[in-house]
Scaffold this active site. Structure first.
Site, PDB file in Angstrom:
ATOM      1  CB  SER A 101      -1.256   0.285   1.257  1.00  0.00           C
ATOM      2  OG  SER A 101      -0.061   0.142   2.443  1.00  0.00           O
ATOM      3  CB  SER A 145      17.526  -5.939   4.006  1.00  0.00           C
ATOM      4  OG  SER A 145      18.813  -4.848   4.506  1.00  0.00           O
ATOM      5  CE1 TYR A 176      13.504  -5.177   7.293  1.00  0.00           C
ATOM      6  CE2 TYR A 176      16.495  -4.268   7.154  1.00  0.00           C
ATOM      7  CZ  TYR A 176      14.672  -4.647   6.989  1.00  0.00           C
ATOM      8  OH  TYR A 176      14.758  -3.947   5.174  1.00  0.00           O
ATOM      9  CB  ALA A 212      13.715 -11.768  10.359  1.00  0.00           C
ATOM     10  CE  LYS A 213      12.739  -7.725   5.392  1.00  0.00           C
ATOM     11  NZ  LYS A 213      11.958  -7.931   4.654  1.00  0.00           N
TER      12      LYS A 213
END
Length: 251
Positions: free
Chosen positions: A16, A138, A150, A153-154
């Protein structure tokens, strides 16, 4: 170049705003039919009004919400030919100061959402013997930088991309990834940092990004659209850096 995407059904998670919205728009420009899912009602309404695409409001960190969103898209559009796992976000601080539930939240949003949607879409793609999945990770999934929740997880998402690619390609389904560097867009963290301390960010760009500027959401989107197309038919299991030379790794 005709990427042969006209009529393809594309589902973009976290689509979005920011990079996700740019990806959705890029597919629309190629003649695809696009659906996006995200949490923000205001941004989704803007997408409906400005881009004329199908939208689903859902918290994609929750398994049941992911299942509901995917069912909504397939019932409305019939199938998913291309899945873009873009939803994500950064949280926490240092490892010592970050609670375990914050690590779990990071993986639910950045990693498990991609795994789950990939499994859901693959069932359709396998039957059709064709399809494409692109995971947005990333450069910090490959090297230090950013918040540990982060990064972890990436990094897991990049590993998943290669593992699932090797499994899925025998059914004609290609799985790849894009690893953006520092991308500037109105709803992102880099824009907030520029607004807070423009001189510090100018120094950061000069020191860390050889291209001499932040990247744009559109530059990420163009790479994603290419990877999802048959023009990238021999690209399987790759995660491509889109970072203006920012990353320090040799791949």
């Amino acid at each position: 170049m005709d990427l042969q995407l006209k009529g393809k059904v594309v589902f973009v998670t976290g689509g979005s705003k920011g990079i996700g919205r740019a990806i959705a728009k890029a597919f629309l420009e190629e003649g695809a039919t696009v659906a996006v899912a995200a949490r923000g009602e205001k941004e989704l309404l803007q997408c409906e009004r400005e881009l004329n695409i199908h939208t689903v409001q859902a918290d994609l960190s929750i398994e049941s919400e992911r299942e509901r969103a995917f069912k909504n898209v397939t019932e409305a559009l019939g199938t998913v030919d291309i899945l873009i796992n873009n939803v994500g976000g950064s949280n926490g601080s240092t490892i010592e100061e970050t609670e375990m539930n914050t690590f779990q939240e990071a993986f639910d949003l950045n990693y498990f959402s991609a795994v789950h949607f990939s499994k859901l879409a693959f069932q359709q793609m396998k039957q059709k013997q064709g399809g494409a999945i692109v995971n947005i990770s990333s450069v910090f999934g490959r090297e230090s930088g950013g918040k540990p929740t982060y990064n972890g997880a990436k990094a897991a998402l990049i590993s998943f991309t290669k593992a699932f690619a090797d499994e899925a390609i025998q059914y004609g389904v290609r799985v790849n990834g894009v690893a953006p560097g520092s991308i500037l867009h109105p709803s992102g963290n880099w824009q907030k940092r520029v607004d807070e301390n423009p001189e510090k960010m100018k120094a950061f760009v000069e020191a860390e990004i050889p291209a001499g500027r932040f990247g744009t959401a559109e530059e990420v989107a163009h790479t994603v659209v290419f990877l999802a197309s048959q023009k990238a038919s021999w690209v399987v299991g790759a995660t491509l850096n889109v970072d203006g030379g920012q990353s320090k790794s040799n791949f």
